[in-house]
Design a protein around this motif. Sequence first.
Motif, PDB file in Angstrom:
ATOM      1  N   SER A  84       0.797  -0.891   0.365  1.00 41.08           N
ATOM      2  CA  SER A  84      -0.201   0.106   0.017  1.00 41.08           C
ATOM      3  C   SER A  84       1.053   1.217  -0.274  1.00 41.08           C
ATOM      4  N   ASN A  85       0.363   2.384   0.177  1.00 42.00           N
ATOM      5  CA  ASN A  85       0.993   3.796   0.077  1.00 42.00           C
ATOM      6  C   ASN A  85       2.448   3.751   1.504  1.00 42.00           C
ATOM      7  N   GLU A  86       1.855   3.107   2.435  1.00 46.68           N
ATOM      8  CA  GLU A  86       2.514   2.882   3.500  1.00 46.68           C
ATOM      9  C   GLU A  86       4.177   2.599   3.604  1.00 46.68           C
ATOM     10  N   SER A  87       5.282   2.907   3.500  1.00 47.44           N
ATOM     11  CA  SER A  87       6.208   2.474   3.223  1.00 47.44           C
ATOM     12  C   SER A  87       6.915   1.623   4.445  1.00 47.44           C
ATOM     13  N   LEU A  88       7.650   0.263   4.433  1.00 44.49           N
ATOM     14  CA  LEU A  88       8.086  -0.673   5.527  1.00 44.49           C
ATOM     15  C   LEU A  88       8.327  -0.167   6.127  1.00 44.49           C
ATOM     16  N   ALA A  89       7.977  -0.422   7.122  1.00 41.30           N
ATOM     17  CA  ALA A  89       8.320  -0.295   8.713  1.00 41.30           C
ATOM     18  C   ALA A  89       9.532  -0.660   9.155  1.00 41.30           C
ATOM     19  N   ASN A  90      10.694   0.698   9.243  1.00 41.46           N
ATOM     20  CA  ASN A  90      12.117   0.535  10.126  1.00 41.46           C
ATOM     21  C   ASN A  90      12.405  -0.275  11.052  1.00 41.46           C
ATOM     22  N   LEU A  91      12.123  -1.941  11.122  1.00 37.34           N
ATOM     23  CA  LEU A  91      12.094  -2.197  12.907  1.00 37.34           C
ATOM     24  C   LEU A  91      13.340  -2.767  13.502  1.00 37.34           C
ATOM     25  N   MET A  92      13.606  -2.788  12.670  1.00 37.92           N
ATOM     26  CA  MET A  92      15.257  -4.115  13.360  1.00 37.92           C
ATOM     27  C   MET A  92      16.620  -2.946  12.731  1.00 37.92           C
ATOM     28  N   THR A  93      17.346  -2.946  13.930  1.00 41.41           N
ATOM     29  CA  THR A  93      18.419  -1.846  14.110  1.00 41.41           C
ATOM     30  C   THR A  93      19.843  -3.690  13.917  1.00 41.41           C
ATOM     31  N   GLU A  94      20.783  -2.582  13.507  1.00 36.54           N
ATOM     32  CA  GLU A  94      22.485  -3.865  13.361  1.00 36.54           C
ATOM     33  C   GLU A  94      23.338  -2.732  13.197  1.00 36.54           C
ATOM     34  N   ASP A  95      23.641  -2.769  14.738  1.00 35.34           N
ATOM     35  CA  ASP A  95      24.925  -2.657  14.723  1.00 35.34           C
ATOM     36  C   ASP A  95      25.862  -2.476  14.697  1.00 35.34           C
ATOM     37  N   ARG A  96      26.372  -3.985  14.361  1.00 33.04           N
ATOM     38  CA  ARG A  96      27.609  -4.305  14.158  1.00 33.04           C
ATOM     39  C   ARG A  96      28.714  -5.008  12.644  1.00 33.04           C
ATOM     40  N   ARG A  97      29.889  -4.449  12.982  1.00 35.01           N
ATOM     41  CA  ARG A  97      30.444  -3.940  11.447  1.00 35.01           C
ATOM     42  C   ARG A  97      31.377  -4.717  11.784  1.00 35.01           C
ATOM     43  N   PHE A  98      32.379  -5.219  10.021  1.00 32.63           N
ATOM     44  CA  PHE A  98      32.815  -5.750  10.584  1.00 32.63           C
ATOM     45  C   PHE A  98      33.861  -5.150   9.266  1.00 32.63           C
ATOM     46  N   PRO A  99      35.020  -4.511   9.968  1.00 34.73           N
ATOM     47  CA  PRO A  99      36.178  -4.194   8.606  1.00 34.73           C
ATOM     48  C   PRO A  99      37.107  -5.283   7.820  1.00 34.73           C
ATOM     49  N   PRO A 100      37.924  -4.208   6.788  1.00 39.87           N
ATOM     50  CA  PRO A 100      38.284  -5.798   5.739  1.00 39.87           C
ATOM     51  C   PRO A 100      39.526  -6.013   6.841  1.00 39.87           C
ATOM     52  N   PRO A 101      40.038  -7.125   6.865  1.00 38.36           N
ATOM     53  CA  PRO A 101      40.903  -7.971   6.975  1.00 38.36           C
ATOM     54  C   PRO A 101      41.789  -6.961   6.594  1.00 38.36           C
ATOM     55  N   ALA A 102      42.992  -6.720   7.205  1.00 38.49           N
ATOM     56  CA  ALA A 102      44.291  -6.407   6.750  1.00 38.49           C
ATOM     57  C   ALA A 102      44.627  -7.487   5.109  1.00 38.49           C
TER      58      ALA A 102
END
Length: 661
Positions: free
Chosen positions: A2-20
């Motif tokens: 419908s016109n309503e956008s998808l609710a943005n429910l999930m949050t994810e803070d973990r990040r993994f930089p590329p290993p050297a």
Amino acid sequence: MSNESLANLMTEDRRFPPPAEVADGANVTADAYERAAADRLGFWAEQARRLDWATEPEQTLDWTNPPFAKWFADGRLNVAHNCVDRHVEAGHGDRVAIHFEGEPGDTRSITYAELREEVSRAANALLELGVSSGDRVAIYLPMIPEAVVAMLACARIGAPHSVVFGGFSADALATRIKDADARLVITSDGGYRRGKPSPLKPAVDEALTRPGTEQVRNVLVVRRTGEETAWTEGRDLWWHETVGRQSPEHAPEAFDAEHPLFILYTSGTTGKPKGILHTSGGYLTQVSYTHHAVFDLKPESDVYWCTADIGWVTGHSYIVYGPLSNGATQVIYEGTPDTPHRGRWWEIVQKYGVTLLYTAPTAIRACMKWGDDIPAKFDLSSLRILGSVGEPINPEAWIWYREHIGGGRTPIVDTWWQTETGAMMVSPLPGVTSTRPGSAQVPLPGIGATVVDDEANAVPDGNGGYLVLTQPWPSMLRTIWGDDQRYIDTYWSRFRAGSVPGVEKDAPLYFAGDGAKKDTDGDIWLLGRVDDVMLVSGHNISTTEVESALVSHPKVAEAAVVGAADPQTTQAICAFVILRGSAAEDEGLVEELRAHVGKQLGPIAKPKRILPVAELPKTRSGKIMRRLLRDVAENRELGDVTTLTDSSVMQLIQAKLPSGS
Ligand code: ATP
Ligand code: MG
């Protein structure tokens, strides 16, 4: 939606930089994005030069008749020459192309020089059987080297192949033979599956009794199991005889870049499969580039393994055409992951020293369910990059994959793409991107992908909508075989660009059929099929997010969520869950899981019903078929089940539902 956008429910803070160790010396670095942004077509013209052309293309893209694209149209090349001969000519004939591991434990290693001989023999055999350029060939084989050889032999003589997954029934095979109007079928007596020989040829015999398959002149049969096989004299031929006696030399002819390479049917997750047509030059350019970029392939030292079946697009693009065009050494395994034991895959990784592994979330979740102790018994330290494809990967499955398979070291590349796109489109680059569990993240260099709302305006970061592709790309499907109108209607009619950065107003956008959101960093998250998005009390809620919340509970191994019609809330969330090995299905469990989802995503996302089940309905390519669960939840007759792995799963689930509910 419908016109309503998808609710943005999930949050994810973990990040993994590329290993050297991956970032230093990575094949592709951050500047690729800049070069592609500055001159997109120039970027793709540069990638096309990775290939060996008989006539170098001067043109890059012809988009004068959208949505019918031509890429590198004045160039000419032979796809099989690019995947085989040129590596031999460059002095790499002794490099292993394929380490084959049969399910019973038999093995074969095939070098590029040997592969050239085999493909040449098979090409000569096809010519002797009267197959000529443009004729279609159906391939119905298990995961054995002859499947690769057969595909390359077709490509070598310009005969488009239509590979049909070996697990499909005679009916499914007949429909595909008929739709493609095939002249030849290549099959085998059978293959090994779960410790036993499993016949294939009888399905071909049955398919060829169906009306519309009369054009098939011959059936070429590989002997794999040695079991007794019915024979039609004059039509059936043994591969080892017909191919075996040919000359190992065949001079490949060059074809136009737009010469058809193959037809392949989609998985059938959302309905009736579509016959997708791919052509030669643009397709090979993009599969070759993306395999080089996303897996950072070093052909001299890497051992690559993609666990997909050759009958799916992943097998076409990332077992056959991508890796072989790059001169890779790869493993091909015939059987199931749990034969003869649940550590078989990890044993194979250890045995061949696999460095790059590409598999699907469904397999990762199965391994999670079987337990951490199984991979722990094997030495997996050779692995350096892990890939995922086929479905959204739940963040908890992503973390498990990284920890228990990747030793907490390896980047994970979550690659979003489709049969239609031919090659990867949205994915991290392992030497560049800081990865984020559960998100496919960013369009690859040279690719235009974004998320739009109902009016085809790009959504601001932090919002949801539909995933669209904003620019034509080299490996795009050219049409649906024999049905240009369905091609236009399915993919190009839904959206004309509103306000989308870098895109002309009213330009046609490719509608992928997947819901997506952009997080506050602009990373793309895939949220499930648009047809599956749930509408609960005026909010669009993603099936993927509720499933991922359930899977993040320690008792849940796998979850499938659907919206079932509900008089109060329009739809009510109904969840089917598979519990982990030791979890008991006790009184409090359902309440505990509901509360857990409420805590993760908010009260609106709490499932109204949660049903523990033993199995979930999946397509043969391992994807959850939510539409069947919705049929069950709404007490409807089941829709098309022809691409379902095991139809008894649905009976078990229906039996668990209280009647009339
Ligand atoms: P059909 O089109 O017949 O319903 P299908 O869409 O399952 O079948 P495929 O082309 O094999 O057939 O699958 C492509 C779809 O798989 C994508 O549209 C998307 O829904 C899903 N998909 C693939 N890779 C990813 C990924 N990395 N993350 C999220 N979803 C993915
Ligand atoms: Mg699809």
